[in-house]
Design a protein around this motif. Structure first.
Motif, PDB file in Angstrom:
ATOM      1  N   THR A  33       0.866  -1.167   0.000  1.00 46.43           N
ATOM      2  CA  THR A  33       0.000   0.000   0.000  1.00 46.43           C
ATOM      3  C   THR A  33       0.907   1.222   0.000  1.00 46.43           C
ATOM      4  O   THR A  33       1.834   1.315   0.808  1.00 46.43           O
ATOM      5  N   VAL A  34       0.644   2.146  -0.907  1.00 45.35           N
ATOM      6  CA  VAL A  34       1.423   3.372  -1.011  1.00 45.35           C
ATOM      7  C   VAL A  34       0.503   4.551  -0.690  1.00 45.35           C
ATOM      8  O   VAL A  34      -0.630   4.600  -1.170  1.00 45.35           O
ATOM      9  N   ALA A  35       0.998   5.472   0.111  1.00 41.09           N
ATOM     10  CA  ALA A  35       0.160   6.590   0.542  1.00 41.09           C
ATOM     11  C   ALA A  35       0.908   7.912   0.441  1.00 41.09           C
ATOM     12  O   ALA A  35       2.139   7.944   0.442  1.00 41.09           O
ATOM     13  N   TRP A  36       0.144   8.964   0.369  1.00 42.61           N
ATOM     14  CA  TRP A  36       0.670  10.326   0.455  1.00 42.61           C
ATOM     15  C   TRP A  36       0.113  10.965   1.727  1.00 42.61           C
ATOM     16  O   TRP A  36      -1.085  10.881   1.999  1.00 42.61           O
ATOM     17  N   PHE A  37       1.004  11.611   2.458  1.00 44.61           N
ATOM     18  CA  PHE A  37       0.641  12.407   3.623  1.00 44.61           C
ATOM     19  C   PHE A  37       1.201  13.810   3.411  1.00 44.61           C
ATOM     20  O   PHE A  37       2.072  14.019   2.575  1.00 44.61           O
ATOM     21  N   ALA A  49      -3.930  10.577   0.503  1.00 46.02           N
ATOM     22  CA  ALA A  49      -4.461   9.574  -0.417  1.00 46.02           C
ATOM     23  C   ALA A  49      -3.651   8.287  -0.272  1.00 46.02           C
ATOM     24  O   ALA A  49      -2.511   8.319   0.194  1.00 46.02           O
ATOM     25  N   ALA A  50      -4.261   7.169  -0.677  1.00 46.06           N
ATOM     26  CA  ALA A  50      -3.569   5.883  -0.632  1.00 46.06           C
ATOM     27  C   ALA A  50      -4.007   5.012  -1.795  1.00 46.06           C
ATOM     28  O   ALA A  50      -5.117   5.171  -2.326  1.00 46.06           O
ATOM     29  N   LEU A  51      -3.127   4.089  -2.152  1.00 46.04           N
ATOM     30  CA  LEU A  51      -3.372   3.171  -3.269  1.00 46.04           C
ATOM     31  C   LEU A  51      -2.933   1.779  -2.856  1.00 46.04           C
ATOM     32  O   LEU A  51      -1.802   1.597  -2.400  1.00 46.04           O
ATOM     33  N   ARG A  52      -3.818   0.818  -2.999  1.00 49.78           N
ATOM     34  CA  ARG A  52      -3.428  -0.581  -2.828  1.00 49.78           C
ATOM     35  C   ARG A  52      -2.947  -1.057  -4.197  1.00 49.78           C
ATOM     36  O   ARG A  52      -3.744  -1.122  -5.138  1.00 49.78           O
ATOM     37  N   TRP A  53      -1.674  -1.360  -4.293  1.00 50.26           N
ATOM     38  CA  TRP A  53      -1.035  -1.540  -5.591  1.00 50.26           C
ATOM     39  C   TRP A  53      -1.694  -2.635  -6.417  1.00 50.26           C
ATOM     40  O   TRP A  53      -2.084  -2.422  -7.552  1.00 50.26           O
ATOM     41  N   ALA A  97       4.722   7.312   1.461  1.00 50.54           N
ATOM     42  CA  ALA A  97       4.963   6.256   2.436  1.00 50.54           C
ATOM     43  C   ALA A  97       4.460   4.934   1.883  1.00 50.54           C
ATOM     44  O   ALA A  97       3.535   4.912   1.058  1.00 50.54           O
ATOM     45  N   GLU A  98       5.053   3.832   2.352  1.00 58.26           N
ATOM     46  CA  GLU A  98       4.575   2.541   1.901  1.00 58.26           C
ATOM     47  C   GLU A  98       4.838   1.463   2.940  1.00 58.26           C
ATOM     48  O   GLU A  98       5.712   1.597   3.801  1.00 58.26           O
ATOM     49  N   ASP A  99       4.050   0.431   2.858  1.00 60.94           N
ATOM     50  CA  ASP A  99       4.250  -0.730   3.713  1.00 60.94           C
ATOM     51  C   ASP A  99       3.373  -1.860   3.196  1.00 60.94           C
ATOM     52  O   ASP A  99       2.495  -1.652   2.357  1.00 60.94           O
ATOM     53  N   THR A 100       3.611  -3.047   3.708  1.00 59.73           N
ATOM     54  CA  THR A 100       2.803  -4.202   3.359  1.00 59.73           C
ATOM     55  C   THR A 100       1.894  -4.537   4.523  1.00 59.73           C
ATOM     56  O   THR A 100       2.195  -4.194   5.663  1.00 59.73           O
ATOM     57  N   GLY A 101       0.789  -5.182   4.223  1.00 61.79           N
ATOM     58  CA  GLY A 101      -0.087  -5.617   5.298  1.00 61.79           C
ATOM     59  C   GLY A 101      -0.857  -4.511   5.976  1.00 61.79           C
ATOM     60  O   GLY A 101      -1.304  -4.682   7.112  1.00 61.79           O
TER      61      GLY A 101
END
Length: 126
Positions: A33-37, A49-53, A97-101
């Motif tokens: 998941t990649v997000a903008w803050f 905003a966020a995007l589940r790749w 920002a990004e992370d898994t799970g």
């Protein structure tokens, strides 16, 4: 070790547009998941905003819905934030920002993301 780099910030007049980019090195975004803050002085970092790749699902803060669009490039390493109809209140440092799970109920919280870029300044002013 993933490394995120934001670019595309700058000075724009109210009503204008900018496109931010977030490029990842070290691994692809495929599982993430990649997000903008964004953050302004004296305030906490806020979700934009966020995007589940893999699923391509997108999520937005109410303050930017209808004006901003998060999207992925055809490669596996770049995410964009297209910002239209910019307002002075959009002035901030924007972080990728990004992370898994990341579970859906936590997608708007900065604590859900382990990897962050250095930020890019966006200034909306006459």
């Amino acid at each position: 070790q993933v490394h995120l780099v934001e670019s595309g910030g700058g000075l724009v007049q109210p009503g204008g547009s900018l496109r931010l980019s977030c490029a990842a090195s070290g691994r692809a975004f495929v599982q993430y998941t990649v997000a903008w803050f964004r953050q302004t002085p004296g305030k906490e970092r806020e979700f934009v905003a966020a995007l589940r790749w893999r699923a391509r699902n997108t999520y937005y803060a109410d303050s930017v819905k209808g004006r901003f669009t998060i999207s992925r490039a055809n490669n596996e390493n770049t995410v964009y934030l297209q910002m239209n109809s910019l307002k002075p209140d959009d002035t901030a440092i924007y972080y990728c920002a990004e992370d898994t799970g990341v579970i859906l109920s936590s997608i708007r919280y900065q604590a859900s993301y382990h990897y962050w870029g250095q930020g890019t300044q966006v200034t909306v002013s006459t």
